[in-house]
Design a protein around this motif. Structure first.
Motif, mmCIF file in Angstrom:
data_model
loop_
_atom_site.group_PDB
_atom_site.id
_atom_site.type_symbol
_atom_site.label_atom_id
_atom_site.label_comp_id
_atom_site.label_asym_id
_atom_site.label_seq_id
_atom_site.Cartn_x
_atom_site.Cartn_y
_atom_site.Cartn_z
ATOM 1 N N TYR A 1 5.335 6.849 -9.156
ATOM 2 C CA TYR A 1 5.584 7.735 -7.909
ATOM 3 C C TYR A 1 4.664 8.676 -7.701
ATOM 4 O O TYR A 1 4.549 9.566 -8.610
ATOM 5 N N ASP A 2 4.311 8.978 -6.570
ATOM 6 C CA ASP A 2 3.179 10.101 -6.347
ATOM 7 C C ASP A 2 4.001 11.082 -5.342
ATOM 8 O O ASP A 2 4.087 10.317 -4.186
ATOM 9 N N LYS A 3 4.121 12.198 -5.573
ATOM 10 C CA LYS A 3 4.923 13.289 -4.668
ATOM 11 C C LYS A 3 4.263 13.291 -3.149
ATOM 12 O O LYS A 3 4.854 13.393 -2.311
ATOM 13 N N GLU A 4 2.821 13.186 -3.310
ATOM 14 C CA GLU A 4 2.178 13.432 -1.999
ATOM 15 C C GLU A 4 2.329 12.001 -1.001
ATOM 16 O O GLU A 4 2.506 12.155 -0.047
ATOM 17 N N LYS A 5 2.029 10.857 -1.955
ATOM 18 C CA LYS A 5 1.579 9.627 -1.079
ATOM 19 C C LYS A 5 3.196 8.944 -0.942
ATOM 20 O O LYS A 5 3.171 8.317 0.217
ATOM 21 N N ASP A 6 3.994 8.939 -1.705
ATOM 22 C CA ASP A 6 5.345 8.395 -1.613
ATOM 23 C C ASP A 6 6.115 9.192 -0.700
ATOM 24 O O ASP A 6 5.872 10.024 -0.323
ATOM 25 N N ASN A 7 7.223 8.434 -0.120
ATOM 26 C CA ASN A 7 8.261 8.849 0.617
ATOM 27 C C ASN A 7 8.518 10.363 0.132
ATOM 28 O O ASN A 7 8.982 10.851 -0.839
ATOM 29 N N LYS A 8 8.369 11.112 1.220
ATOM 30 C CA LYS A 8 8.512 12.984 0.883
ATOM 31 C C LYS A 8 9.869 13.021 0.434
ATOM 32 O O LYS A 8 9.942 14.002 -0.138
#
Lengths: 395, 538
Positions: free
Chosen positions: B272-279
């Motif tokens: 999971y990516d902090k920036e790209k996935d659901n905030k």
């Protein structure tokens, strides 16, 4: 929206709390017909508030689902809160079936404790790991929660039976065990108070220690460490020095929390006993004055009869189907699986004892208590201590 | 075997307590109690009737609910014991189980291991417990269901007075105030979906007899389930294997009789990516550090073409392309392939330059496939390199000799023979990672490391379980039976005329509160008084 979601849970919590005294008002001694009507009014207000609270919690559930993009059933907080909600739902249904206000007086506080307990775990909306990415998540977990909640109602009415039936005029094994149950409730309150207290005061102490693989590690405590980790060292001088040290295989932080909670529970319990000057069981006994023992016995038994198939479906059948899909085999003797089997075996024994051996009344009520203890063990100890494949449920 | 003839004329099997037809008590002593024990309708159960031969004794032992409950409780406790420490299948394989349990859990772990609790669920005594439960299920059910079926089938409308009197719900009403034909009552009974039988103006209203079979149906389901568990021990019914396939590789799938092959196009691990996935996840991701999002192997399944000649490389035909992910196994012919393990960046090839030490001039480049190295690499212009020995997973043994730990290229090492125009006999050099040994003195040429390539490897579980149907069918029948027994009630109401009185009795197998309420509604307005709960009077 995430904020709205948490607020809805808080509102639900407060409404459940407010509803309890109304159910209390509804069970006072019925004298004339006139008064009986007014008591029915109390009960009506109580159940209305409960239903609004339930809707609010449902709102919490739905908004959290929307925000996270998956059913909020994926960690300890979410599952336990949902379990509390199911408990309230089961109570509402049984209330309309049997019109027993006193059940609210016992089940709602249990639901409150469950929700408060849930809130002590991390409440972040977390992403789903690959194993959880399946529609079976909501099917399996929600059915289990519902089944366990119905079984918990059996515990609630079993408890009412015991409070009423046990002779409080003299000390006996029964009164002692009943006090053990009461103490467990108080200990959960102790856990909630202690955890929130230290969280509010923002207590933190960090220790370096040697973990079970002989590697150096650090552990951050959020309560003063009565029990320190293996070969601990203070990171910041001046922090609280642990009184005892435990071997590396024991999770010192969790043990520390357990000790604090039990201790706080004990202090609270003793305070209560000092103030009321009798057993908690004896304090509660007058509330059950107007209840028909046969009726609560029947509610307790029927809850098991209704809850057992639901639990089997969710905790074993759906669980096996999903395990076959996600973990390649439908059964693997993982601690959580085994404890679901144990729960199932226990209630199977309960039903056989009741149907074939005629265990009614007090015996059956004690069995309902043990059954609930097994469910709680599976929820608390298995998730936090035995872990295994369901370990994501532990945070 | 003597049969018992009742005063009503019905012939009952030996051992019957209450006449199957009229319900009168056939056994004097048992008639003393205030209420009849209606659990199995007072029918003749084998276990209560015979106790002479050894078979009788075994039958009676296993048909006892007490024994059944003890078996359940003992199994329950045994199962709990197995969760105290992890079972052998869940411990890491870094050391032997005996060492592991003692190392991790001290004396307790050692004891746990010595008692065999590390493999508790496949121990002989645990299996004996489960088998005993199975036997108990069969015998218990047969012992009860046959006579119960007989008794319910033979029951007649007009029951003996002593039978009615000894029901838990029983009441007498003076007949003068009552409508003679029970029309209103019958209508109410029909409204509550009772089946009504009449005889001499007496009524037997019955519903939900179906629920009485629930326990036996669910026991049948459990027995089928346990048979499924036994079938697991039959060879070929259950396959549990594993296949590791490197990216780009095509491999035979084990246990498929050489019929199916799998190509691994690519393995992907996503986090999971902090920036790209659901905030909404950002805080949770921050706290956890890294959260896996996807494990995926993109594969192509092939089937061997029939006319492939043995010994030659198999001719393959594409069956399907599929992306295997956790929760999304690839299924074919009863098999399922699951994404269960992976290894990132395994060395796949190494490149070297052949150089002359004096001027470092590259004379040629070779790329060695670490999984299938060639014997000799021709670099042109008279230069070539032979691989004399290859150690994919190199280490020195106790005698200081080089050897390989495994066939996986974790730490490749080579003995090269460099053939050059001015050294036609070749120079020998031992090359491992960050290490070169020249065993026969200083060489003029050198193999200079030029780079590596890596590939991911997918670990897929190969599973076939032909016993699943038993579990599915058994589970379904169990659930059906449990619901049948739990959500329906068998209720009977007897209304009997006796001189100038109306006698009403009621029986249900459970939920007496519900039956009482229902009788109240049925008799409402008929002039017949509601029967009393004789158990509550006590």
């Amino acid at each position: 929206m995430a904020n709205l979601s948490s607020n809805l849970l808080l509102v639900a919590f407060i409404l459940y709390l407010v509803a309890i005294p109304f159910f209390g008002g509804a069970i006072r001694q019925k004298k004339g017909l006139e008064e009986k009507k007014s008591f029915e009014k109390w009960a009506k207000i109580g159940i209305t508030i409960t239903i609004i609270g339930f809707l609010s919690q449902l709102g919490f559930f739905i908004t959290r689902w929307i925000v996270g993009g998956h059913a909020p059933l994926s960690n300890m907080f979410e599952y336990t809160a949902f379990f509390g909600m199911c408990l309230v739902l089961a109570f509402i249904l049984i209330y309309f079936l049997y019109k027993t206000s006193v059940l609210g007086l016992f089940v709602l506080p249990i639901a409150l404790l469950v929700i408060a307990y849930a809130s002590m775990f991390p409440r972040d909306i977390s992403p789903l790991i690959p194993a959880l990415q399946s529609y079976w998540l909501q099917i399996h977990v929600s059915t289990v929660a519902l089944g366990e909640a119905i079984l918990a109602v059996s515990f609630g009415s079993g408890l009412i039976y015991l409070v009423k039936a046990i002779d409080q005029s003299k000390r006996s094994k029964s009164t002692t065990w009943l006090e053990v149950i009461m103490y467990s409730f108080v200990a959960i309150i102790g856990f909630v108070v202690i955890t929130s207290g230290f969280a509010l005061s923002d207590y933190k102490a960090t220790y370096n220690y040697i973990d079970k693989n002989d590697a150096a590690a650090t552990l951050e405590y959020s309560m003063p460490a009565l029990v320190g980790p293996h070969e601990w060292e203070l990171v910041n001088k001046g922090d609280f020095e642990p009184l005892v040290e435990v071997p590396a295989i024991i999770n010192a932080k969790k043990l520390n929390t357990v000790i604090w909670s039990l201790g706080a529970g004990l202090v609270l319990y003793i305070l209560i006993r000092l103030i009321i000057r009798k057993r908690i069981g004896a304090l509660l006994q007058p509330l059950t004055k107007n209840i028909n023992l046969d009726l609560v016995d029947e509610i307790s038994y029927r809850s098991v009869l209704i809850g057992f198939p639901v639990f089997t479906l969710g905790g074993l059948v759906f669980a096996m189907i999903w395990a076959q899909i996600a973990w390649t085999r439908f059964w693997g003797w993982d601690p959580k699986e085994v404890w679901a089997l144990i729960t199932w075996l226990f209630y199977a024994a309960f039903l056989h004892l009741r149907l074939a051996k005629g265990w009614h009344g007090e015996k059956s009520a004690w069995l309902a208590v043990i059954g609930f203890a097994i469910i709680m063990f599976n929820l608390i100890a298995v998730n936090l201590v035995l872990a295994g494949l369901h370990s994501y449920a532990g945070s | 075997m003597k049969e018992v003839k009742c005063e009503c004329g019905h012939v009952n099997p030996h051992g019957t307590v209450l006449c199957e037809s009229c319900g009168i008590s056939l056994i004097e002593e048992k008639a003393q109690g205030k209420l009849h024990d209606m659990r199995y309708e007072g029918s003749a159960r084998r276990s209560q009737t015979y106790n002479k031969t050894i078979i009788d004794k075994i039958w009676n032992f296993f048909s006892s609910v007490k024994v059944g409950v003890w078996l359940i409780v003992v199994t329950l406790i045994a199962s709990a014991l197995g969760t105290i420490l992890p079972q052998e299948m869940y411990i890491p394989t870094i050391m032997t189980p005996a060492e592991y349990y003692e190392d991790q859990y001290g004396w307790f772990g050692k004891l746990y291991y010595q008692l065999g609790f590390h493999n508790l669920y496949s121990s002989w005594w645990y299996l004996v417990l489960i088998a005993s439960i199975g036997v108990s299920l069969v015998i218990c059910s047969i012992d009860r269901v046959v006579p119960l079926y007989r008794a319910l089938k033979t029951q007649r409308v007009t029951r003996h007075e002593s039978f009615l009197k000894r029901q838990r719900l029983f009441g007498i009403t003076d007949a003068q105030t009552v409508d003679e034909t029970f029309e209103k009552v019958k209508e109410n009974l029909k409204g509550k979906r009772y089946k009504i039988r009449e005889e001499d103006g007496n009524i037997l209203a019955e519903k939900g007899r179906f629920s009485r079979w629930g326990p036996y149906v669910n026991h049948c389901g459990l027995i089928i389930f346990l048979i499924g568990g036994m079938l697991r021990f039959v060879p070929g019914m259950y396959i549990d294997d594993m296949v590791w396939i490197r990216e780009g590789e095509t491999k035979l799938i084990p246990e498929t009789d050489g019929q199916y092959y799998l190509e691994n196009k690519e393995f992907t691990l996503e986090v999971y990516d902090k920036e790209k996935d659901n905030k909404a996840f950002s805080e949770a991701i921050e706290n956890a550090g890294m959260v896996a999002k996807n494990y995926q192997s993109d594969v192509i399944l092939y089937k061997k073409v029939d006319d492939s000649v043995a010994g030659e490389e198999a001719k393959l035909e594409e069956v399907k392309e599929y992306d295997i992910r956790v929760n999304e196994p690839l299924k074919f012919e009863g098999f399922a392939l699951y994404q269960t393990e992976y290894k990132l960046d395994e060395l796949s090839s190494m490149s070297f330059n052949l150089v002359k030490k004096s001027d470092n001039e590259p004379l040629g480049n070779l790329k060695i496939d670490l999984n299938e190295p060639e014997k000799k690499y021709d670099l042109g212009n008279g230069y070539s390199v032979e691989i004399m020995s290859y150690f994919p997973d190199f280490e020195f043994n106790d005698d200081g000799e080089p050897r390989t730990k495994s066939r996986v290229p974790n730490n490749p090492a080579f003995v090269f023979k460099m053939l050059t125009p001015d050294k036609p006999d070749g120079e020998i050099s031992f090359v491992a990672i960050q290490q070169t040994v020249e065993p026969f003195g200083d060489n003029e040429y050198q193999m200079k490391f030029a780079g590596i390539e890596t590939k991911d490897v997918s670990g897929l579980t190969v599973r076939k379980d032909s016993t699943l149907w038993f579990f599915a069918v058994g589970g379904f029948i169990f659930m059906f039976g449990v619901a049948q027994g739990a959500y329906w009630n068998h209720r009977r109401i007897w209304i009997r005329r006796k001189d100038n009185e109306i006698w009403v009795s009621g029986h249900t197998n459970k939920n007496w509160h519900g039956l009482k309420r229902e009788i109240g509604m049925i008799l409402d307005g008929s002039g017949i008084q509601e029967p009393k709960d004789q158990l509550q009077d006590e």
